[in-house]
Every structure is written in C-alpha cells, then in structure tokens.
Motif scaffolding. Structure first.
Motif, short mmCIF file in Angstrom:
data_model
loop_
_atom_site.label_atom_id
_atom_site.label_comp_id
_atom_site.label_asym_id
_atom_site.label_seq_id
_atom_site.Cartn_x
_atom_site.Cartn_y
_atom_site.Cartn_z
N TYR A 1 -15.91 14.30 -6.25
CA TYR A 1 -14.62 15.41 -5.88
C TYR A 1 -13.33 14.62 -6.10
N ASN A 2 -13.22 13.38 -5.69
CA ASN A 2 -12.00 12.67 -5.70
C ASN A 2 -11.72 12.20 -7.34
N GLY A 3 -12.68 12.07 -8.12
CA GLY A 3 -12.71 11.79 -9.48
C GLY A 3 -12.24 13.14 -10.30
N ALA A 4 -12.79 14.17 -9.88
CA ALA A 4 -12.31 15.55 -10.39
C ALA A 4 -10.85 15.78 -9.91
N LYS A 5 -10.50 15.46 -8.69
CA LYS A 5 -9.08 15.66 -8.31
C LYS A 5 -8.22 14.95 -9.20
N ARG A 6 -8.57 13.71 -9.22
CA ARG A 6 -7.54 12.84 -10.12
C ARG A 6 -7.42 13.31 -11.47
N ALA A 7 -8.50 14.03 -12.05
CA ALA A 7 -8.08 14.34 -13.31
C ALA A 7 -7.52 15.62 -13.34
N GLU A 8 -7.69 16.53 -12.31
CA GLU A 8 -6.74 18.09 -11.95
C GLU A 8 -5.36 17.38 -12.16
N ALA A 9 -5.08 16.50 -11.23
CA ALA A 9 -3.51 16.01 -11.22
C ALA A 9 -2.92 15.44 -12.43
N ASP A 10 -3.89 14.67 -12.99
CA ASP A 10 -3.48 13.97 -14.37
C ASP A 10 -3.32 14.88 -15.41
N LEU A 11 -4.03 16.01 -15.60
CA LEU A 11 -4.12 16.97 -16.91
C LEU A 11 -3.49 18.26 -16.60
N GLY A 12 -3.52 18.61 -15.36
CA GLY A 12 -3.00 19.98 -15.01
C GLY A 12 -3.66 21.09 -14.98
N PRO A 13 -5.13 21.32 -15.28
CA PRO A 13 -5.78 22.36 -15.29
C PRO A 13 -6.07 23.22 -13.84
N LYS A 14 -6.25 24.39 -13.83
CA LYS A 14 -6.40 25.09 -12.62
C LYS A 14 -8.19 24.89 -12.45
N VAL A 15 -8.46 24.34 -11.34
CA VAL A 15 -9.82 23.97 -10.96
C VAL A 15 -10.41 24.63 -9.83
N ASP A 16 -11.27 25.44 -9.81
CA ASP A 16 -12.08 25.70 -8.72
C ASP A 16 -13.16 24.94 -8.48
N TYR A 17 -13.42 24.48 -7.08
CA TYR A 17 -14.36 23.44 -6.52
C TYR A 17 -15.41 24.34 -5.94
N ILE A 18 -16.68 23.92 -6.47
CA ILE A 18 -17.80 24.80 -5.83
C ILE A 18 -18.69 23.70 -5.14
N PHE A 19 -19.05 23.87 -3.88
CA PHE A 19 -19.97 23.19 -3.14
C PHE A 19 -21.24 23.74 -2.85
#
Length: 336
Positions: free
Chosen positions: A59-77
């Motif tokens: 999750y932390n890796g994905a959140k970092r990518a979201e912050a760096d690149l700017g896509p809208k991301v829905d996280y599924i647990f």
C-alpha cells in the motif's frame, strides 16, 4: 584521419534529425509534466486487510506512486481471501477504470474470464505478488513480484545450507499448498528440501487466507506439529505474517530462540524483531514496496504513453542475522 560512424551512430543521428524535422513525434509533452497521469483511473488490489504487515508495504508503495504520478486510485482490501478478490475484480471490471492492478492469488482459472472481460472493455491489466502466466499469455498484462516456484526453491536450498541439514533430518513447512498459483512457492521449497534428503512435514493453511489475516488462528496447528515432531530441526513459514508470529508459535510449544532454525518469506517490523531476538534465521525478500509502486507506474505508461506492460522479478535475495540490520529501519517504516 577519417572517422566512419558506426551503424548505431548513423541510426541515432538519423533519428534525431527526423525528430527535429517533425518526421517522428517527440516524447509527448504531458509525460514530462508533474502529475502527468492525473486523468487516469486505477483500481489497485492491496491483498490483505488495512494494517496488514505485508499489505501495508504494498500500500505504501502504491500511495507513493499515486503521489508521484497523479492518477485517481481506488484501493481494494481483500483480507488475502481469493474468493473475495474474484468478486472484487468482477466489480472492478464493471466500473470500467482505465487500469486494474490485481493480486494473482485466485489463480489463472479464476481470473481468466474476468481478464477476458477487462480485455474486451479496453481495461489495462497488471498483476502483482503472484504470477498468472496463462492469463497474461491469453489477454496480456504485466507482472511485478517474485517468481513463486523459483523463489521457493532458492529459499529451500539456502535453508538446507545455512542450517546444515543432512539426509534424514526433519523439517516442518507451512503454506497454502493447495492454491494452484500462490502455493507454487511453498511447493518449491518442499521440493528443494526433499531433493536434499530432508523429511518434510507439510502444514496446509486454509486457502481462503484466514491465517495470513490472523496468524494466531494457526497456533493450535503449528504447536501440535512441533510437539508431535520433537526432532524437527527446520521450521518454515509460508508468508510474512506467519514468520512474524514465530515467537508466539515457538513459545506455545515450549521452544527457545535458536532451538530450531526458522526461515520463511518477507520482511516486516515483526520479522526484524525476530532476527534481533534470535527467533528467525533466514527470510527471502520480495520487495513488496515495488509491488505497489511499479504496477501503477506501468498502468500509467500503458494508458498515457502506449508502452508495453512492465514485467519485473522483485525477488531480492536473502536476509540473515548477519545482514538484517541493513533493512531493519526501512522495515520498521513499512517500506521494506
């Protein structure tokens, strides 16, 4: 002296000239901007529940990518439940995002029809943590994660060497052996141990992922296996959650740190403490931060730049009592 350009140099010069003349399109300008992926919608499968040790690093890796690149991301647990992942993937395809980053735990057969539906809908796919080679061969997509069977075999071979195992010695190995794709890792470990002449007692965890969500549920089973096999020299955990819970398992069976050589997969704050206190002797690192960051990067590249899906083996090698301090601080920050 006359200098004759090589074929590569001539091609490079021609390409640069063609770009300057407008014959070949340059890199799209948006690829050089901040948040260049801001208009892309992605659904990302974290795997575990919120707060899960391994899933948190993903999750932390994905959140970092979201912050760096700017896509809208829905996280599924998903609580590591394959059945839940399949239902959530069905829902994700119905929403029709630009891309989906999917955990491969349900396996090729379960994912195949939904991958076909995503392909028909023009949804780009990436898979992480568990490979689904048949799905990728049929409908495309990329994979970021360790190669399960190969990593499992490598870990088994390393455990035999470091523990000084001899033919006839006994080991206990826990894992989701019945899962077609995810269980390949532990099956690979058992194969390596067996080929070295080690007698292996297999403990099959529930395929629905309950032990990964709550390792304490496995206490009666692990404890019974240790008590019923007092000559065990090697104990393997099938995932980071189980390996992190080793002190609980061992103490419940009346074992002391170092009494049995303990090995498994992944790093986490709990596993770092296990190394520090002598409970854990070996683990295979698969860099889950990359399994969060790179699928999102690849989906952005596919959607915005038309690049091919990314494929990367994140298996990074082994962590031992001699080198665990190198990754300890990052593990405590849920980054490694």
């Amino acid at each position: 002296m006359r200098i004759v350009p090589t074929q590569f140099q001539r091609l490079f010069i021609a390409t640069c000239a063609a770009t300057l003349l407008g014959i070949i399109s340059p890199i799209p300008a948006h690829a050089l901007e901040d948040n260049w992926c801001k208009d892309v919608h992605i659904r990302f499968f974290v795997g575990g529940s919120e707060g899960d040790a391994f899933g948190t690093i993903v999750y932390n890796g994905a959140k970092r990518a979201e912050a760096d690149l700017g896509p809208k991301v829905d996280y599924i647990f998903s609580g590591w439940s394959s059945e839940k992942m399949v239902q959530q993937l069905r829902e994700a395809v119905a929403v029709k995002p630009d891309g989906i980053a999917m955990m491969g735990h349900p396996g090729d057969a379960a994912i195949m029809p939904l991958a076909e539906a995503a392909h028909k809908a023009g949804i780009k796919m990436m898979y992480q943590n568990v490979p689904v080679p048949k799905v990728v061969a049929a409908f495309g997509g990329g994979y970021v994660g360790a190669q399960q069977e190969a990593q499992g075999r490598a870990l088994g071979t390393e455990a035999v060497k470091l523990a000084g195992m001899k033919p006839g010695d006994k080991a206990i190995m826990e894992g989701v052996f019945d899962n077609e794709n995810r269980g390949a890792r532990e099956r690979g470990t058992v194969a390596a141990l067996t080929e070295a002449g080690v007698n292996v007692v297999q403990i099959s965890g529930p395929p629905s992922g309950e032990w990964a969500s709550d390792p304490n549920l496995a206490i009666p089973v692990i404890t019974a296996a240790l008590l019923n096999n007092p000559d065990t020299k090697l104990l393997g955990g099938g995932g980071g959650q189980m390996l992190g819970n080793i002190p609980t398992f061992m103490q419940a069976a009346g074992k002391k740190p170092g009494e049995i050589f303990v090995f498994g997969f992944d790093t986490s704050p709990q596993i770092v403490e296990g190394f520090k206190n002598g409970w854990v002797q070996l683990t295979a690192d698969q860099q889950p931060f990359l399994q969060g960051y790179l699928p999102i990067l690849s989906l952005c590249q596919q959607v915005k730049l038309g690049l091919a899906p990314m494929n990367l083996d994140t298996g990074a090698g082994f962590v031992t009592p001699e080198n665990y301090k190198i990754v300890a601080e990052l593990a405590k920050q849920a980054l490694r």
